[in-house]
Design a protein around this motif. Structure first.
Motif, PDB file in Angstrom:
ATOM      1  N   LYS A   5       0.840  -1.201   0.000  1.00 52.79           N
ATOM      2  CA  LYS A   5       0.000   0.000   0.000  1.00 52.79           C
ATOM      3  C   LYS A   5       0.874   1.250   0.000  1.00 52.79           C
ATOM      4  O   LYS A   5       1.976   1.251   0.532  1.00 52.79           O
ATOM      5  CB  LYS A   5      -0.884   0.010   1.262  1.00 52.79           C
ATOM      6  N   GLU A  37      -1.842   3.905   3.274  1.00 56.13           N
ATOM      7  CA  GLU A  37      -3.181   4.249   2.812  1.00 56.13           C
ATOM      8  C   GLU A  37      -4.186   3.215   3.327  1.00 56.13           C
ATOM      9  O   GLU A  37      -3.944   2.013   3.270  1.00 56.13           O
ATOM     10  CB  GLU A  37      -3.180   4.229   1.286  1.00 56.13           C
ATOM     11  N   GLY A  38      -5.306   3.712   3.854  1.00 56.76           N
ATOM     12  CA  GLY A  38      -6.376   2.810   4.276  1.00 56.76           C
ATOM     13  C   GLY A  38      -6.221   2.254   5.681  1.00 56.76           C
ATOM     14  O   GLY A  38      -6.969   1.380   6.083  1.00 56.76           O
ATOM     15  N   TYR A 196     -13.302   4.081   7.216  1.00 56.23           N
ATOM     16  CA  TYR A 196     -12.155   3.163   7.114  1.00 56.23           C
ATOM     17  C   TYR A 196     -12.461   2.046   6.111  1.00 56.23           C
ATOM     18  O   TYR A 196     -11.630   1.722   5.252  1.00 56.23           O
ATOM     19  CB  TYR A 196     -11.853   2.605   8.508  1.00 56.23           C
ATOM     20  N   GLY A 199     -11.946   2.893   2.642  1.00 60.47           N
ATOM     21  CA  GLY A 199     -10.562   3.095   2.203  1.00 60.47           C
ATOM     22  C   GLY A 199      -9.909   4.385   2.663  1.00 60.47           C
ATOM     23  O   GLY A 199      -8.785   4.695   2.272  1.00 60.47           O
ATOM     24  N   THR A 201      -7.846   6.920   5.048  1.00 60.00           N
ATOM     25  CA  THR A 201      -6.760   6.794   6.022  1.00 60.00           C
ATOM     26  C   THR A 201      -7.098   7.687   7.210  1.00 60.00           C
ATOM     27  O   THR A 201      -7.336   8.886   7.034  1.00 60.00           O
ATOM     28  CB  THR A 201      -5.425   7.239   5.402  1.00 60.00           C
TER      29      THR A 201
END
Length: 251
Positions: A5, A37-38, A196, A199, A201
């Motif tokens: 990621k 990310e995420g 969350y 996706g 952050t």
């Protein structure tokens, strides 16, 4: 760790010292971590642990004494105040404990605010984006309500919509449930978990250890250093916790 990621945030040996009279206060003593990310990360620590100083670094409100901070691949330390402000407006959505909404303005006007400085948005596009963000947090029927016509939970939803409207790289929440009762706090956690799952952050700075049970990772600060950085393999469902709360009694 999620190496495949994209790295949204990277701190590399960040130190932050303050001069107070003749004394040097070492608020951060070499903090390093990456956030991908995420992720939904809680940052915890008691008063004096360096949590607020770290929040100010992550939010581009301050720069390190030494070490490097990269936000979405961009080094922040040598930036001017104006460059930091521009980066902050583009890349970070802030959610504060006390909402920071403008009084006597509607939910829609509050959420439009971060887009005022974005030349890509004319007034119609701004309004549409704000409406969409309010609908995403469950306030589609409250867009013309003013701050003083809303509950604490509704005001915090407006604040979250405002944080989302720019589609930031990261949502930075500072004690975002600190002023809310238990039921409303769980309603907010349900919303953060939904974001969350979509996706987003999220970095959630809190002194409440319970919140870590609902996030994907927890970083524990003590005396300006990271003491723990753990992945949560058993994320609790905020929706289930909310459903299990005793029903509010009618007056």
């Amino acid at each position: 760790m999620e190496e495949n990621k994209k790295t949204v945030i990277e701190l590399d040996q960040v130190k932050r010292y303050f001069q107070v009279g003749s004394e040097t206060v070492k608020a951060l003593r070499g903090v390093s971590f990456k956030i991908h990310e995420g992720e939904f990360v809680t940052i915890q620590g008691t008063s004096g642990s360096g949590k607020s100083t770290l929040l100010n670094q992550l939010g581009c409100l301050d720069t390190p004494t030494s070490g490097e901070y990269y936000l979405d691949g961009i080094s922040v330390r040598k930036m001017s105040k104006n460059q930091r402000a521009h980066l902050r407006n583009k890349k970070i959505g802030f959610v504060f404990q006390n909402y920071n909404l403008l009084p006597n303005t509607t939910a829609l006007e509050n959420v439009e605010l971060p887009l005022m400085y974005n030349s890509k948005y004319n007034s119609k596009r701004r309004r549409d984006a704000a409406r969409e963000a309010l609908e995403a947090v469950g306030l589609g029927d409250r867009i013309y309500h003013k701050s003083n016509q809303m509950s604490g939970g509704q005001m915090q939803r407006v604040a979250i919509a405002r944080a989302l409207v720019n589609n930031p790289a990261v949502l930075l929440a500072d004690e975002a449930t600190g002023n809310l009762d238990t039921r409303t706090s769980f309603e907010m956690l349900v919303l953060f978990q939904q974001l969350y799952n979509q996706g987003h952050t999220i970095i959630f700075v809190t002194h409440n250890p319970e919140i870590a049970e609902y996030a994907s990772r927890n970083i524990m600060l003590r005396d300006g250093q990271i003491r723990e950085d753990t992945l949560n393999t058993n994320i609790k469902s905020a929706a289930e916790a909310l459903a299990a709360l005793p029903k509010p009694q009618d007056d």
